[in-house]
Design a protein around this motif. Structure first.
Motif, PDB file in Angstrom:
ATOM      1  N   UNK A   1       0.783  -1.228   0.000  1.00  0.00           N
ATOM      2  CA  UNK A   1       0.000   0.000   0.000  1.00  0.00           C
ATOM      3  C   UNK A   1       0.814   1.277   0.000  1.00  0.00           C
ATOM      4  N   UNK A   2       2.139   1.156   0.003  1.00  0.00           N
ATOM      5  CA  UNK A   2       3.008   2.334   0.078  1.00  0.00           C
ATOM      6  C   UNK A   2       3.334   2.846  -1.323  1.00  0.00           C
ATOM      7  N   UNK A   3       3.413   4.165  -1.474  1.00  0.00           N
ATOM      8  CA  UNK A   3       3.850   4.793  -2.713  1.00  0.00           C
ATOM      9  C   UNK A   3       5.207   5.445  -2.462  1.00  0.00           C
ATOM     10  N   UNK A   4       6.217   4.961  -3.167  1.00  0.00           N
ATOM     11  CA  UNK A   4       7.586   5.461  -2.987  1.00  0.00           C
ATOM     12  C   UNK A   4       8.035   6.115  -4.292  1.00  0.00           C
ATOM     13  N   UNK A   5       8.430   7.375  -4.236  1.00  0.00           N
ATOM     14  CA  UNK A   5       8.995   8.053  -5.405  1.00  0.00           C
ATOM     15  C   UNK A   5      10.507   8.125  -5.267  1.00  0.00           C
TER      16      UNK A   5
ATOM     17  N   UNK B   1      -2.782  14.046 -17.594  1.00  0.00           N
ATOM     18  CA  UNK B   1      -3.785  12.967 -17.591  1.00  0.00           C
ATOM     19  C   UNK B   1      -3.178  11.666 -17.070  1.00  0.00           C
ATOM     20  N   UNK B   2      -1.884  11.442 -17.313  1.00  0.00           N
ATOM     21  CA  UNK B   2      -1.231  10.226 -16.808  1.00  0.00           C
ATOM     22  C   UNK B   2      -1.000  10.339 -15.300  1.00  0.00           C
ATOM     23  N   UNK B   3      -0.566  11.499 -14.841  1.00  0.00           N
ATOM     24  CA  UNK B   3      -0.344  11.694 -13.405  1.00  0.00           C
ATOM     25  C   UNK B   3      -1.653  11.562 -12.627  1.00  0.00           C
TER      26      UNK B   3
ATOM     27  N   UNK C   1      -4.084   9.532 -13.321  1.00  0.00           N
ATOM     28  CA  UNK C   1      -4.337   8.091 -13.187  1.00  0.00           C
ATOM     29  C   UNK C   1      -3.487   7.506 -12.060  1.00  0.00           C
ATOM     30  N   UNK C   2      -2.205   7.882 -12.022  1.00  0.00           N
ATOM     31  CA  UNK C   2      -1.311   7.349 -10.981  1.00  0.00           C
ATOM     32  C   UNK C   2      -1.775   7.822  -9.599  1.00  0.00           C
ATOM     33  N   UNK C   3      -2.218   9.069  -9.531  1.00  0.00           N
ATOM     34  CA  UNK C   3      -2.720   9.601  -8.259  1.00  0.00           C
ATOM     35  C   UNK C   3      -3.953   8.820  -7.802  1.00  0.00           C
ATOM     36  N   UNK C   4      -4.819   8.486  -8.736  1.00  0.00           N
ATOM     37  CA  UNK C   4      -6.023   7.700  -8.431  1.00  0.00           C
ATOM     38  C   UNK C   4      -5.629   6.324  -7.878  1.00  0.00           C
ATOM     39  N   UNK C   5      -4.618   5.705  -8.486  1.00  0.00           N
ATOM     40  CA  UNK C   5      -4.130   4.403  -7.999  1.00  0.00           C
ATOM     41  C   UNK C   5      -3.564   4.527  -6.584  1.00  0.00           C
ATOM     42  N   UNK C   6      -2.871   5.635  -6.329  1.00  0.00           N
ATOM     43  CA  UNK C   6      -2.318   5.863  -4.991  1.00  0.00           C
ATOM     44  C   UNK C   6      -3.434   5.966  -3.955  1.00  0.00           C
ATOM     45  N   UNK C   7      -4.511   6.641  -4.332  1.00  0.00           N
ATOM     46  CA  UNK C   7      -5.652   6.781  -3.421  1.00  0.00           C
ATOM     47  C   UNK C   7      -6.316   5.428  -3.150  1.00  0.00           C
ATOM     48  N   UNK C   8      -6.191   4.510  -4.110  1.00  0.00           N
ATOM     49  CA  UNK C   8      -6.745   3.162  -3.943  1.00  0.00           C
ATOM     50  C   UNK C   8      -5.763   2.221  -3.238  1.00  0.00           C
ATOM     51  N   UNK C   9      -4.638   2.788  -2.789  1.00  0.00           N
ATOM     52  CA  UNK C   9      -3.626   2.043  -2.018  1.00  0.00           C
ATOM     53  C   UNK C   9      -2.907   0.968  -2.842  1.00  0.00           C
ATOM     54  N   UNK C  10      -2.726   1.260  -4.135  1.00  0.00           N
ATOM     55  CA  UNK C  10      -1.883   0.398  -4.959  1.00  0.00           C
ATOM     56  C   UNK C  10      -0.428   0.619  -4.555  1.00  0.00           C
ATOM     57  N   UNK C  11       0.311  -0.457  -4.322  1.00  0.00           N
ATOM     58  CA  UNK C  11       1.727  -0.345  -3.983  1.00  0.00           C
ATOM     59  C   UNK C  11       2.494   0.073  -5.230  1.00  0.00           C
TER      60      UNK C  11
ATOM     61  N   UNK D   1       4.511  16.463  -8.255  1.00  0.00           N
ATOM     62  CA  UNK D   1       3.742  15.225  -8.232  1.00  0.00           C
ATOM     63  C   UNK D   1       4.276  14.279  -7.158  1.00  0.00           C
ATOM     64  N   UNK D   2       5.598  14.108  -7.108  1.00  0.00           N
ATOM     65  CA  UNK D   2       6.201  13.230  -6.099  1.00  0.00           C
ATOM     66  C   UNK D   2       5.831  13.692  -4.694  1.00  0.00           C
ATOM     67  N   UNK D   3       5.828  14.984  -4.506  1.00  0.00           N
ATOM     68  CA  UNK D   3       5.489  15.543  -3.195  1.00  0.00           C
ATOM     69  C   UNK D   3       4.028  15.264  -2.835  1.00  0.00           C
ATOM     70  N   UNK D   4       3.153  15.350  -3.834  1.00  0.00           N
ATOM     71  CA  UNK D   4       1.714  15.223  -3.577  1.00  0.00           C
ATOM     72  C   UNK D   4       1.266  13.775  -3.377  1.00  0.00           C
TER      73      UNK D   4
END
Length: 251
Positions: free
Chosen positions: A29-33, A184-186, A188-198, A208-211
């Motif tokens: 569930x972690x998002x690492x940039x 538009x791509x960012x 989608x990735x943000x949406x995945x992060x909200x869904x707790x995709x690792x 973006x990395x900060x957010x």
């Protein structure tokens, strides 16, 4: 639980030492940039994690299972069959890597059916649901050359998701896109992060990395210089090298 764990990773190309004893782990569930200047070793680390490059020494673990380890001389040894580990992750490249002679739908369904031996009708239903989620339902029968760069990258994200990976890796997913399509791509990735995709994201998009990140790793010269929560790395930087980089790159 660690989805990914890499310990004491070293990698050289000839005389050039690209990774110098790096250890990193990513929890479910972690998002690492991963940020850093060009040539810092970010993409090589990702390629070692996704078995596209072999480590010279170090260990690699997925879901608590060892995918690679050291022999008595300290060199990394890989098992003959790596398929069980490849199924743990999805990888999204900067240049999309879609099959040009396949429709969008076939790009999405081919691997789950041929590699995972799943039911074609079930796979197709899931693929269409993912395309709907990405706003690409009307592109199912299109070919990659008929799509914009942003649409192609969204399809490549869907293709990775179709394999139901435990973790998604992104290697500078917006570097081939103009600013309008980047958004538009960012999103989608943000949406995945909200869904707790690792996720592990190598990116030059600092805002973006900060957010989106739970943790940010700053690499330079083949080592991890600094890591921490986004507010620590971006707002309370401890290392002079990180400060210098952010002054040059922050957007």
């Amino acid at each position: 639980m660690n989805v990914l764990k890499m310990t004491n990773v070293k990698k050289s190309f000839g005389d050039l030492e690209v990774l110098k004893d790096i250890s990193v782990s990513v929890d479910k569930g972690e998002v690492v940039s991963i940020i850093g200047p060009s040539g810092s070793g970010k993409s090589t680390l990702l390629r070692c994690a996704t078995l596209l490059e072999q480590m010279d020494s170090g260990e690699l673990w997925y879901m608590g299972e060892k995918a690679a380890g050291n022999d008595e001389e300290g060199h990394t040894v890989y098992p003959r069959d790596l398929n069980q580990f490849r199924r743990c992750f999805g990888l999204v490249f900067q240049n999309f890597n879609l099959f040009p002679h396949y429709t969008v739908l076939k790009n999405l369904t081919d691997a789950p059916v041929s590699v995972l031996k799943r039911n074609p009708a079930e796979v197709k239903d899931e693929a269409m649901a993912l395309l709907r989620k990405m706003g690409l339902e009307d592109k199912a029968d299109a070919y990659p050359c008929q799509l914009s760069g942003g649409q192609q990258q969204r399809v490549s994200i869907v293709r990775a998701l179709a394999m139901k990976p435990e973790i998604l890796f992104f290697d500078e997913p917006t570097s081939a896109l103009d600013p309008e399509l980047t958004g538009e791509v960012l999103k989608v990735i943000k949406q995945l992060a909200e869904e707790k995709m690792t996720m592990v994201i190598v990116t030059h998009e600092m805002a973006f990395a900060r957010a989106v990140s739970d943790r940010v790793i700053f690499m330079d010269g083949g080592v991890i210089v600094e890591q921490g929560r986004p507010e620590e790395v971006f707002g309370d930087t401890q290392q002079e090298r990180t400060k210098q980089f952010l002054r040059n790159y922050q957007n």
